[in-house]
Design a protein around this motif. Structure first.
Motif, short mmCIF file in Angstrom:
data_model
loop_
_atom_site.label_atom_id
_atom_site.label_comp_id
_atom_site.label_asym_id
_atom_site.label_seq_id
_atom_site.Cartn_x
_atom_site.Cartn_y
_atom_site.Cartn_z
N THR A 124 0.87 -1.31 -0.50
CA THR A 124 -0.20 0.16 -0.14
C THR A 124 0.57 1.12 -0.09
OG1 THR A 124 -1.61 -0.95 1.50
CG2 THR A 124 -2.08 1.49 1.70
N ALA A 125 1.75 1.50 1.07
CA ALA A 125 2.68 2.57 0.60
C ALA A 125 3.19 2.54 0.25
CB ALA A 125 3.85 2.34 2.01
N ILE A 126 4.72 1.60 -0.23
CA ILE A 126 4.92 1.96 -1.80
C ILE A 126 4.26 2.25 -2.82
CG2 ILE A 126 6.63 0.26 -3.55
CD1 ILE A 126 7.72 -0.77 -0.92
N GLY A 177 -2.61 -4.21 -2.01
CA GLY A 177 -2.33 -4.12 -0.46
C GLY A 177 -3.64 -3.53 0.74
N ALA A 178 -4.28 -2.20 0.25
CA ALA A 178 -5.17 -2.30 0.72
C ALA A 178 -6.22 -3.26 0.84
CB ALA A 178 -5.98 -0.64 0.38
N ALA A 208 -7.06 -6.60 8.66
CA ALA A 208 -8.07 -5.90 10.14
C ALA A 208 -9.41 -6.43 10.39
CB ALA A 208 -8.30 -4.66 9.58
N GLY A 209 -10.54 -7.01 9.34
CA GLY A 209 -11.93 -7.43 9.39
C GLY A 209 -11.70 -8.96 9.77
N ALA A 210 -10.05 -9.81 9.67
CA ALA A 210 -10.59 -11.12 10.03
C ALA A 210 -10.30 -11.76 11.26
CB ALA A 210 -9.19 -11.86 8.88
N GLY A 211 -10.10 -10.44 12.60
CA GLY A 211 -9.20 -10.74 13.55
C GLY A 211 -10.64 -11.64 14.38
N SER A 212 -11.15 -13.13 13.91
CA SER A 212 -12.36 -13.53 14.66
C SER A 212 -11.92 -14.17 16.25
CB SER A 212 -13.21 -14.93 13.99
OG SER A 212 -12.66 -15.36 13.44
#
Length: 420
Positions: free
Chosen positions: A122-124, A168-169, A176-180
């Motif tokens: 994402t950054a690059i 990347g995003a 980030a949303g897969a943290g079950s």
């Protein structure tokens, strides 16, 4: 002053009365009229003179170094194209890294690696996109659009940067949303006084991570299992076939020879790569995993017969500890439901235990801590999730192999003997 200058100038040529893009001073004519006037003068007997020196000077200006321009200045003109091309190459590398398969391993390391790759892409990608746009604007200002090589470098940086940033995003947001699960590694076991049979159940509980059919762990399946046997160098773990081999269709034959390696986390925090050694014939959903490990946890005993287990009898299970830590859940047996299958006739055990996704393969235990079933399915009703377990009769092949010390010689084609 600017307003006064605007009032004095005009876009309309006083000679041909044609409006043009350039404002003309009072008395000034457009370029077309100037050219026409020059040719009209030639008609009055004047000669057309070719200024060789002016032409040579123009050629030298285009040739750069031939006009006396130093080599370093010519090379400097390609610094920005080189930078955008390097940025595009970095974006391609980051994109490939994000989309590349990952081997099975510790969940924390896998998650951290995927997140770091997504952030870097994402950054690059964003930096390359911005650099390409700036370079393109500078190219327009310097009127170098005819240099196709330079133009191509900037456009490639914009396309590659935008692609890397978007991919990347998207992966970053998905991770980030897969943290079950609250934990990415085995949490510390519960402390305090516990009955010995409950302590053994907790110690024998494991977490099983399985990749896809190609061995890619990016879309891994996570569930649980129980240690049922072991020696000084290895542990034998029972779980569901759809846990150990989630890429095989439900009801299809699970061939252990085709299974990908799995990752097993023991209750004491040790982890390692395991291998699927045996699977029950369909529709029985039972698999055996071998884990090389020194001094494995004490195994739980498999009940040879569950016919004495009836409605309202107490049962226990341990949910997936990665979800919210260690918990021992007590409940009761609701009913037994007889099913006739190609592999035999068995009673499915319906309980009031809240077995949900991620708990498949966990053991169902009686009041003495014996393994009486394998939590396999979930039934949802008004009261919430209810567990459905395969009885321990479906694991009698394992019981016999443990008794005879022949788990490592287990015939994968042998079926569990049906209940009479």
């Amino acid at each position: 002053m600017a307003e006064l200058r605007s009032n004095l100038t005009s876009r309309v040529c006083p000679a041909c009365q044609t409006a043009g893009p350039v404002r003309l001073a009072p008395g000034q004519v457009c370029a077309s009229c100037e050219a026409q006037a020059a040719w009209l003068k030639l008609g009055d007997g004047e000669r057309l003179v070719i200024d060789r020196e002016a032409i040579d000077a123009a050629v030298r200006r285009r040739q750069g170094e031939a006009a006396g321009e130093p080599l370093w200045r010519r090379a400097l003109a390609w610094a920005m194209p080189a930078a955008t091309l390097a940025a595009a190459a970095a974006c391609v590398w980051c994109t490939v890294d994000v989309l590349s398969p990952r081997p099975i391993g510790p969940l924390a390391a896998l998650f951290d690696g995927l997140t770091a790759s997504a952030r870097l892409a994402t950054a690059i990608g964003a930096a390359s996109f911005v650099l390409g746009v700036i370079a393109l604007l500078r190219l327009r200002r310097r009127r170098w659009f005819r240099r196709l090589g330079v133009l191509a470098c900037h456009l490639v940086a914009i396309v590659a940067g935008g692609t890397a940033a978007v991919i990347g995003a998207l992966h970053w947001v998905a991770l980030a949303g897969a943290g079950s699960s609250e934990y990415l590694a085995m949490p510390a076991r519960m402390m305090g006084e516990l009955p010995s049979h409950v302590r053994r159940i907790v110690d024998a509980t494991v977490v099983v991570l399985a990749p896809d059919a190609e061995g890619d762990a990016r879309m891994l399946a996570m569930s649980t299992g129980a240690v049922i046997a072991g020696d000084d160098q290895r542990a034998w773990i029972v779980t569901c076939s759809h846990v150990a081999m989630p890429y095989v269709a439900v009801g299809a034959r699970h061939n252990a020879r085709d299974a990908q390696p799995v990752w097993v986390a023991l209750s004491d925090g040790r982890e390692g790569r395991g291998a699927v050694r045996w699977t029950a014939p369909p529709p029985l959903d039972v698999a055996l995993i071998e884990l090389p490990v020194a001094r494995p946890p004490e195994p739980v005993a498999i009940a040879a017969d569950t016919s004495a287990l009836g409605p309202d009898d107490p049962v226990t299970f341990v949910p997936n500890p990665y979800r919210s830590g260690w918990h021992v859940v007590h409940g009761k047996l609701l009913q037994r439901d007889t099913h006739h299958t190609p592999a035999g006739t068995y009673d499915l055990l319906f309980t009031d235990l809240p077995v949900i996704h991620g708990d498949s393969g966990s053991g169902l235990y009686d009041a003495h801590g014996r393994l009486v079933g394998l939590n396999t399915w979930t039934h949802l009703d008004e009261a919430g999730a209810r567990g459905i377990s395969l009885p321990s009769e479906t694991m009698q092949v394992l019981v016999a192999a443990i008794r005879d010390g022949k788990l490592d010689q287990l015939d994968r084609a042998v079926t569990a003997p049906p209940r009479k």
